[in-house]
Scaffold this motif. Structure first.
Motif, short mmCIF file in Angstrom:
data_model
loop_
_atom_site.label_atom_id
_atom_site.label_comp_id
_atom_site.label_asym_id
_atom_site.label_seq_id
_atom_site.Cartn_x
_atom_site.Cartn_y
_atom_site.Cartn_z
N VAL A 23 0.67 -1.19 -0.04
CA VAL A 23 -0.04 0.11 -0.03
C VAL A 23 0.96 1.42 -0.03
N PHE A 45 -0.41 -1.65 -4.74
CA PHE A 45 0.53 -2.18 -5.82
C PHE A 45 1.15 -3.48 -5.45
N GLU A 71 12.37 2.56 1.91
CA GLU A 71 10.95 2.60 2.73
C GLU A 71 10.78 1.68 3.75
N GLU A 73 9.14 -0.74 6.18
CA GLU A 73 7.51 -1.28 6.58
C GLU A 73 7.37 -2.40 7.24
N ASP A 102 10.70 -1.57 1.29
CA ASP A 102 9.90 -1.33 -0.23
C ASP A 102 10.89 -0.24 -0.92
N LYS A 123 9.23 0.01 -8.68
CA LYS A 123 8.97 -0.95 -7.44
C LYS A 123 9.08 -2.39 -7.44
N THR A 192 4.98 3.16 4.56
CA THR A 192 6.19 3.71 5.46
C THR A 192 6.13 5.23 6.04
ZN ZN Z 1 6.22 1.64 0.44
#
Ligand code: ZN
Length: 219
Positions: A23, A45, A71, A73, A102, A123, A192
């Motif tokens: 997310v 995603f 990021e 998470e 991420d 990503k 994040t």
């Molecule tokens: Zn992220």
């Protein structure tokens, strides 16, 4: 070495390696730092299985693709199939909690966003999801009130608490399961907190989830 799911104490975890459902924009301070707007529904995603990497493996930054941001998470390992599930069913389906990065090619993402194009390639590249071993669910009794932190070369860069999430973990998983069936072995990334920034070659990382520290290194 190929990635496989494992518990922190190395006790058996015979789940397949599945997709990673993520997310965006789930902590207000991070939404603001990137000048994004808060979504009314979670912005989802995915990353493919080839994005997974154990934290004990060196992180390789894609070359010639601009900045690669960290990021940090909370990661959730799915142990049971969830489809149009309730938040309660989602909670019961958790097989473990971990901490992940991420990784995001921010320059690539910004270019694609400006064009209104999907930003998947920013990503979903190989190794874009370095992930810790998992704590058993009972080892994290308050998943929605858990501190997470990222230090780089001894300096705190990201610090947050899962209580700051806009969409809570189990509501988020329930929502995800209305779009994509979550299967045993899938991993959910929950967004994040603020402080994202570029990684550099040689960086030494410490990812902290509650009282558990995990080390990682950028090649
Ligand atoms: Zn992220």
């Amino acid at each position: 070495m190929a990635y496989h799911h494992r518990y922190l104490d190395n006790s058996p975890l015979s789940l397949p390696i599945g997709k990673i459902v993520c997310v965006g924009r789930n902590y207000l301070d991070h939404v603001r730092e990137l000048n994004n707007t808060v979504s009314e529904t979670p912005m989802l995603f995915m990353k493919p299985t080839t994005a997974l990497l154990g934290l004990d493996e060196p992180i390789h930054l894609p070359e010639q693709r601009g900045s690669c941001h960290h990021e940090v998470e909370l990661a959730v390992l799915v142990g049971r199939e969830l489809r149009n599930a309730s938040a309660e069913a989602a909670r019961e389906a958790v097989a473990g909690y971990g901490i992940a990065l991420d990784l995001t090619l921010r320059d690539v993402q910004n270019e694609l966003k400006a064009k209104g194009h999907p930003w998947e390639v920013a990503k979903a590249f190989d190794g874009a999801c370095p992930l810790s071993p998992f704590l058993k669910p009972e080892a994290l009794p308050e998943p929605q009130a858990t501190a997470l932190e990222l230090q780089i070369n001894g300096e705190v860069r990201q610090q947050g608490n899962t209580e700051q999430m806009i969409f809570g973990i189990f509501d988020l998983m329930a929502y995800m399961s209305t779009h994509f069936t979550l299967q045993p072995g899938d991993v959910v990334l929950t967004g994040t907190p603020a402080g994202v920034g570029p990684l550099a070659s040689g960086d030494v990382l410490t990812l902290r989830l509650a009282s558990h520290d995990f080390s990682a290194q950028v090649a």
